[in-house]
Enzyme design. Structure first.
Site, PDB file in Angstrom:
ATOM      1  N   SER A  22       3.001 -13.370 -83.115  1.00  0.00           N
ATOM      2  CA  SER A  22       3.126 -12.001 -82.596  1.00  0.00           C
ATOM      3  C   SER A  22       3.469 -11.020 -83.716  1.00  0.00           C
ATOM      4  O   SER A  22       2.909  -9.922 -83.807  1.00  0.00           O
ATOM      5  CB  SER A  22       4.237 -11.928 -81.543  1.00  0.00           C
ATOM      6  N   ASP A  49       5.501 -18.740 -73.543  1.00  0.00           N
ATOM      7  CA  ASP A  49       4.590 -19.570 -74.349  1.00  0.00           C
ATOM      8  C   ASP A  49       5.137 -20.980 -74.582  1.00  0.00           C
ATOM      9  O   ASP A  49       4.403 -21.867 -75.011  1.00  0.00           O
ATOM     10  CB  ASP A  49       4.327 -18.908 -75.706  1.00  0.00           C
ATOM     11  N   ARG A  68      -1.639 -24.710 -77.116  1.00  0.00           N
ATOM     12  CA  ARG A  68      -0.289 -25.108 -76.711  1.00  0.00           C
ATOM     13  C   ARG A  68      -0.306 -26.350 -75.806  1.00  0.00           C
ATOM     14  O   ARG A  68       0.652 -27.136 -75.806  1.00  0.00           O
ATOM     15  CB  ARG A  68       0.440 -23.945 -76.046  1.00  0.00           C
TER      16      ARG A  68
HETATM   17  C1  S3P Z   1       2.307 -11.838 -76.861  1.00  0.00           C
HETATM   18  C2  S3P Z   1       2.717 -11.633 -75.570  1.00  0.00           C
HETATM   19  C3  S3P Z   1       2.637 -12.664 -74.523  1.00  0.00           C
HETATM   20  C4  S3P Z   1       2.452 -14.050 -75.121  1.00  0.00           C
HETATM   21  C5  S3P Z   1       1.398 -14.063 -76.178  1.00  0.00           C
HETATM   22  C6  S3P Z   1       1.779 -13.146 -77.320  1.00  0.00           C
HETATM   23  C7  S3P Z   1       2.425 -10.749 -77.833  1.00  0.00           C
HETATM   24  O1  S3P Z   1       1.520 -12.382 -73.690  1.00  0.00           O
HETATM   25  O2  S3P Z   1       2.133 -14.975 -74.108  1.00  0.00           O
HETATM   26  O3  S3P Z   1       1.211 -15.371 -76.693  1.00  0.00           O
HETATM   27  O4  S3P Z   1       2.308 -10.992 -79.054  1.00  0.00           O
HETATM   28  O5  S3P Z   1       2.631  -9.600 -77.402  1.00  0.00           O
HETATM   29  P1  S3P Z   1       1.620 -11.410 -72.392  1.00  0.00           P
HETATM   30  O6  S3P Z   1       1.847 -10.044 -72.887  1.00  0.00           O
HETATM   31  O7  S3P Z   1       0.286 -11.567 -71.740  1.00  0.00           O
HETATM   32  O8  S3P Z   1       2.744 -11.947 -71.573  1.00  0.00           O
END
Ligand code: S3P
Length: 438
Positions: A25, A319, A391
């Site tokens: 992220s 996640d 994952r």
């Molecule tokens: C993320 C937000 C999450 C997460 C993804 C990464 C991000 O998704 O599951 O792996 O970097 O903002 P969602 O916003 O769909 O919950």
């Protein structure tokens, strides 16, 4: 295309020290804000996985000069908020939902048209959650009838800030709208139903962009400012560390230190949940890496017990839930997970994929619309379909530490999206994993 499978021999323990690759992220956001900043941005610890490389390539295709990545070092020569050039091709986001949803916000504010596409999994994932609020801001985006990609984003629109209560707890949607807000007239204010990862907010601060965080749930920014290049130290990804936190917790004799792991409170539900189940995890030398908290984590084997996990934990561990389902399969008694309906629209339907895989290994796992009920028990070896989901593949790989026979996991190429060195790093701490291409 050749298919990549993992074969993991049963048993063993995880011991030693390990630094898992950089946070996915944060790596995405460092490239995005670096590209849109005035001046250079240097990034260390960048995740050289396919997802973040898709983001990096998209900015190169729009004229941003980016040096690296080389051993996690990247220099982005920012072009400013209004310095991107029209790409000559469709922008391919691969398997990466974060790239597509966040880029949609940035591209909605450009003067030129763009098209975003992705692989088969990404082209099935819901995009209406970003296109609808972007349309409220004045963006013009065409999608497929089901609200999925390809997204055709028409440039030259005048965006206006909105006050938007998020219908789903999604950091991707929040971030998409904040990024569009950089280009909007007036204030963009977003309120979330539950706290989600706040890396965009922290990174905007690192790039000197004024932000208002009224309370835990509301964030606002005014358009028309500028981002200033920054120095970003990307922590190791807690979501990647999670496979080892679970692996070491379930494998007798394990004692493992995970270095420089990001411990942002909006992400660290996995540690709280494992501890509630009885895990032995120590947080060593907590410190700051720029605007993000990090620490080393020491995890030792401990018998786990099943329990009902409060639904409020789900967005804080979204996640990591597949790995936690493996922990639940190795725990004594029943574990119930709820509040996780978002798992059904990730890279795969993770509730179904995990229920099917655990069942294949002899565990009683009952999928629910928003979670799963798992009876702890003895894991057999078996054949697992990862559905091309990184994952799922890594969760079942570490499950072999407690299985009675080998686990063969199919369709593992996408492990490269988030954890390029998974096999060699896992082997270095004791997982008996090998790759087979066929
Ligand atoms: C993320 C937000 C999450 C997460 C993804 C990464 C991000 O998704 O599951 O792996 O970097 O903002 P969602 O916003 O769909 O919950």
């Amino acid at each position: 295309m050749t298919e990549l499978n993992f074969v993991v021999e049963p048993g063993g323990a995880l011991r030693g020290r390990l630094r898992v690759p950089g946070d996915k992220s944060i790596s995405h956001r460092a490239i995005m804000l670096g590209a849109l900043a005035d001046g250079a941005t240097t990034i260390s610890g960048f995740l050289e996985g396919e997802d973040c490389l898709a983001t990096l390539r998209a900015f190169r295709a729009m004229g941003v000069r980016i040096e690296g990545p080389e051993s996690g070092q990247v220099t982005v020569h920012g072009v400013g908020l209004h310095g991107l050039h029209p790409p000559t091709e469709v922008l391919d986001m691969g398997n990466s939902g974060t790239s597509m949803r966040l880029m949609a916000g940035i591209l909605a504010g450009q003067t030129f048209d763009t098209t975003l596409m992705g692989d088969a999994s990404l082209m099935r994932r819901p995009m209406g959650r970003v296109t609808a609020p972007l349309a409220q801001m004045g963006a013009q985006i065409d999608s497929a009838v089901q609200g999925t990609a390809p997204l055709r984003i028409h440039g030259g629109q005048r965006l206006i800030g909105i006050d938007y209560p998020l219908p789903v707890a999604s950091a991707q949607v929040k971030s998409c709208l904040l990024l569009a807000g950089l280009y909007a007239q007036g204030v963009t204010r977003i309120t979330e139903p539950a706290p989600t990862r706040d890396h965009t907010e922290r990174m905007l601060e690192a790039f000197s962009y004024p932000l208002q965080r009224d309370n835990e749930r509301t964030v606002a920014l005014a358009g028309g400012g500028r981002l200033l290049g920054a120095e970003i130290d990307v922590p190791a990804d807690l979501s990647s560390a999670a496979f080892f936190l679970v692996g070491a917790s379930i494998a007798p004799g394990s004692d493992l230190v995970l270095e420089h792991v990001g411990l942002n409170l909006t992400r660290s539900g996995v540690i709280d949940i494992l501890r509630l189940m009885g895990a032995d995890i120590e947080v060593l030398e907590p410190r700051l890496a720029g605007t993000e908290p990090v620490a080393d984590l020491r995890v030792r084997y401990a018998p786990l017990r099943g329990l009902r996990i409060p639904a409020a934990f789900a967005p804080l561990a979204i996640d990591e839930l597949p790995a936690l389902f493996v922990a639940a399969a190795c725990a004594e008694g029943e574990t119930v997970f709820a509040g996780a309906e978002e798992l059904r629209v990730k890279e795969s339907d993770r509730i179904q994929a995990m229920a099917d895989g655990l069942t294949a290994l002899g565990i009683t796992a009952q999928p629910l619309p928003d979670g799963i009920i798992i009876q702890g028990g003895d894991l057999a070896g078996g054949l697992i379909d990862s559905h091309g989901d990184h994952r799922i593949a890594m969760s079942f790989s570490v499950a072999a530490l407690r299985a009675a026979g080998p686990i063969r996991v199919c369709d593992c190429a996408n492990v490269n999206t988030s954890f390029p060195d998974f096999v060699s790093l896992s082997r270095s701490v004791g997982l008996a994993i090998t790759e087979l291409s066929k």
